[in-house]
Enzyme design. Structure first.
Site, mmCIF file in Angstrom:
data_model
loop_
_atom_site.group_PDB
_atom_site.id
_atom_site.type_symbol
_atom_site.label_atom_id
_atom_site.label_comp_id
_atom_site.label_asym_id
_atom_site.label_seq_id
_atom_site.Cartn_x
_atom_site.Cartn_y
_atom_site.Cartn_z
ATOM 1 N N ARG A 12 -54.203 75.722 32.976
ATOM 2 C CA ARG A 12 -54.745 76.703 33.920
ATOM 3 C C ARG A 12 -55.690 77.628 33.156
ATOM 4 O O ARG A 12 -55.290 78.298 32.202
ATOM 5 C CB ARG A 12 -53.619 77.520 34.551
ATOM 6 C CG ARG A 12 -54.123 78.653 35.461
ATOM 7 C CD ARG A 12 -53.021 79.676 35.735
ATOM 8 N NE ARG A 12 -51.929 79.090 36.470
ATOM 9 C CZ ARG A 12 -50.667 79.495 36.370
ATOM 10 N NH1 ARG A 12 -50.342 80.464 35.529
ATOM 11 N NH2 ARG A 12 -49.716 78.926 37.085
ATOM 12 N N THR A 70 -59.798 81.097 39.599
ATOM 13 C CA THR A 70 -60.895 82.053 39.761
ATOM 14 C C THR A 70 -61.105 82.345 41.230
ATOM 15 O O THR A 70 -60.837 81.503 42.088
ATOM 16 C CB THR A 70 -62.197 81.520 39.144
ATOM 17 O OG1 THR A 70 -63.231 82.516 39.267
ATOM 18 C CG2 THR A 70 -62.664 80.250 39.840
ATOM 19 N N HIS A 71 -61.601 83.573 41.512
ATOM 20 C CA HIS A 71 -62.011 83.939 42.860
ATOM 21 C C HIS A 71 -63.533 84.071 42.940
ATOM 22 O O HIS A 71 -64.074 84.362 44.009
ATOM 23 C CB HIS A 71 -61.380 85.277 43.262
ATOM 24 C CG HIS A 71 -59.886 85.307 43.104
ATOM 25 N ND1 HIS A 71 -59.277 85.831 41.985
ATOM 26 C CD2 HIS A 71 -58.897 84.850 43.898
ATOM 27 C CE1 HIS A 71 -57.969 85.715 42.112
ATOM 28 N NE2 HIS A 71 -57.700 85.120 43.252
ATOM 29 N N LYS A 92 -59.434 84.183 33.497
ATOM 30 C CA LYS A 92 -60.283 85.079 32.716
ATOM 31 C C LYS A 92 -59.453 85.932 31.773
ATOM 32 O O LYS A 92 -59.841 86.179 30.643
ATOM 33 C CB LYS A 92 -61.110 85.966 33.654
ATOM 34 C CG LYS A 92 -62.231 85.227 34.358
ATOM 35 C CD LYS A 92 -63.119 86.178 35.136
ATOM 36 C CE LYS A 92 -64.259 85.443 35.808
ATOM 37 N NZ LYS A 92 -65.141 86.360 36.577
ATOM 38 N N GLY A 93 -58.288 86.399 32.227
ATOM 39 C CA GLY A 93 -57.427 87.240 31.408
ATOM 40 C C GLY A 93 -57.274 88.614 32.018
ATOM 41 O O GLY A 93 -58.248 89.193 32.517
ATOM 42 N N ASP A 112 -47.139 80.867 31.831
ATOM 43 C CA ASP A 112 -48.183 81.890 31.824
ATOM 44 C C ASP A 112 -48.478 82.315 30.384
ATOM 45 O O ASP A 112 -47.605 82.235 29.510
ATOM 46 C CB ASP A 112 -47.727 83.123 32.606
ATOM 47 C CG ASP A 112 -47.737 82.897 34.105
ATOM 48 O OD1 ASP A 112 -48.494 82.037 34.575
ATOM 49 O OD2 ASP A 112 -46.975 83.591 34.804
ATOM 50 N N ARG A 139 -52.129 95.489 37.586
ATOM 51 C CA ARG A 139 -53.172 94.605 37.043
ATOM 52 C C ARG A 139 -54.089 94.106 38.142
ATOM 53 O O ARG A 139 -55.280 93.892 37.930
ATOM 54 C CB ARG A 139 -52.531 93.437 36.289
ATOM 55 C CG ARG A 139 -51.886 93.857 34.979
ATOM 56 C CD ARG A 139 -51.443 92.657 34.169
ATOM 57 N NE ARG A 139 -50.665 93.096 33.021
ATOM 58 C CZ ARG A 139 -49.382 92.846 32.837
ATOM 59 N NH1 ARG A 139 -48.716 92.109 33.717
ATOM 60 N NH2 ARG A 139 -48.760 93.296 31.773
ATOM 61 N N ARG A 140 -53.536 93.892 39.343
ATOM 62 C CA ARG A 140 -54.380 93.474 40.457
ATOM 63 C C ARG A 140 -55.332 94.607 40.839
ATOM 64 O O ARG A 140 -56.492 94.376 41.151
ATOM 65 C CB ARG A 140 -53.527 93.073 41.659
ATOM 66 C CG ARG A 140 -52.588 91.915 41.419
ATOM 67 C CD ARG A 140 -53.268 90.580 41.149
ATOM 68 N NE ARG A 140 -53.857 90.428 39.853
ATOM 69 C CZ ARG A 140 -53.190 90.180 38.726
ATOM 70 N NH1 ARG A 140 -51.887 90.085 38.741
ATOM 71 N NH2 ARG A 140 -53.820 90.024 37.595
#
Length: 311
Positions: free
Chosen positions: A185, A227-228, A188-189, A135, A289-290
């Site tokens: 991977r 990405t979503h 976006k950050g 990561d 963060r989510r």
């Protein structure tokens, strides 16, 4: 873009204590975190594999403050990999790790400790037929992380790395890493970065994600598209068709608990779909963060503290 106040809350010890100690938040946390123990995350990985989804398992926690703590993190990863192997999941499950969790932020020879401990995890992954992706953390860690990646790849060429499209340097990093056998991977950050090193407007980040994605998809490596965003998913499929990439030549990645129906749709369409599966007791910063990425989830958190909301 992520909500900056929530990103700051992810580092706030008082808020951490409030959220972490409340039994009322556990139901919400379970939407994004696959348990606290190996057996729990292996069970979730088995369930996802049963519906055609691959996983990358992340032991939550970063910024260890003692070598013994970093070594314990290494040992947990070793045990996890053998648990995945025993469950016959190693071929479809890899692990993700943070350099700081394995000693990279320790004073003195933090880099050396991180290299040694990460190499141990990579060796264990190789032994069971799995793989590892590193990561990316905030912008101050990028150079050290990529240097460590280069050393690891001399022995384990399949080691992957995450790159954050929001950083101004990332397009150049993508060009350097878009070579044959290189697993990258693209995300976006999720860190609060200064404008001097990062794009801070949503449209800028989206545009930069497309730019970096094109570099990776036109290169010779193996892009892992995290990405979503429906538009970016369709753009990825368009670039794959344009470049003649098969479904074996790239994959999608999404977070556990987010857009589950879309994950299943992509997998049922023959695409490789990998779920980022976090677990562990140090879940607070990840959870915040989510929330920062989708502040509407704050309503769920607020309701959990409302009298009478407990089950």
């Amino acid at each position: 873009m992520p909500n900056k106040l929530l990103l700051l809350a992810a580092e706030n010890e008082r808020m951490r204590a409030l959220v972490s100690r409340s039994s009322l938040t556990r139901g919400i946390v379970r939407r994004f975190v696959a348990g606290e123990e190996d057996r729990e995350v292996v069970a979730v990985a088995r369930r996802l594999a049963g519906v055609g989804l691959q996983v990358t398992v992340d032991l939550l926690g970063e910024g260890t403050t003692a070598l013994a703590q970093a070594e314990a993190t290494r040992d947990t990863y070793l045990a996890l990999l053998w648990s995945l192997h025993a469950a016959d999941l190693a071929a479809t499950a890899e692990v993700s790790l943070k350099v700081s969790a394995l000693g990279g932020s320790l004073p003195g020879d933090g880099y050396g400790h991180a290299l040694r401990l990460t190499r141990d995890v990579c060796a264990a992954a190789a032994a069971v037929g799995s793989s590892v992706t590193i990561d990316m953390e905030d912008h101050t860690t990028v150079d050290a992380t990529l240097a460590l990646l280069g050393e690891l790849r001399s022995e384990f060429p399949w080691v992957g790395v995450a790159l954050q499209a929001c950083l101004r340097r990332t397009a150049a990093d993508c060009r350097r890493l878009a070579h044959a056998g290189s697993r990258v991977r693209l995300v976006k950050g999720a860190y609060a970065e200064p404008a001097s090193v990062a794009y801070v407007r949503k449209r800028q980040v989206d545009d930069e994600f497309r730019r970096c994605l094109r570099i990776l998809m036109e290169g010779q490596g193996y892009p892992m598209v995290a990405t979503h965003d429906p538009r970016l998913i369709e753009h990825t499929l368009h670039l794959a068709r344009l470049g003649g990439r098969s479904v074996e030549d790239f994959e999608f990645q999404m977070l556990y608990g987010i857009r589950e129906n879309e994950q299943l749709r992509l997998a049922s369409g023959g695409n490789r779909m990998r779920v980022y599966l976090p677990y562990g007791r140090d879940w607070y910063a990840y959870f915040m963060r989510r929330l920062a990425e989708k502040p509407a989830n704050l309503l769920l958190l607020a309701r959990s503290f409302t009298p009478g909301s407990a089950n």
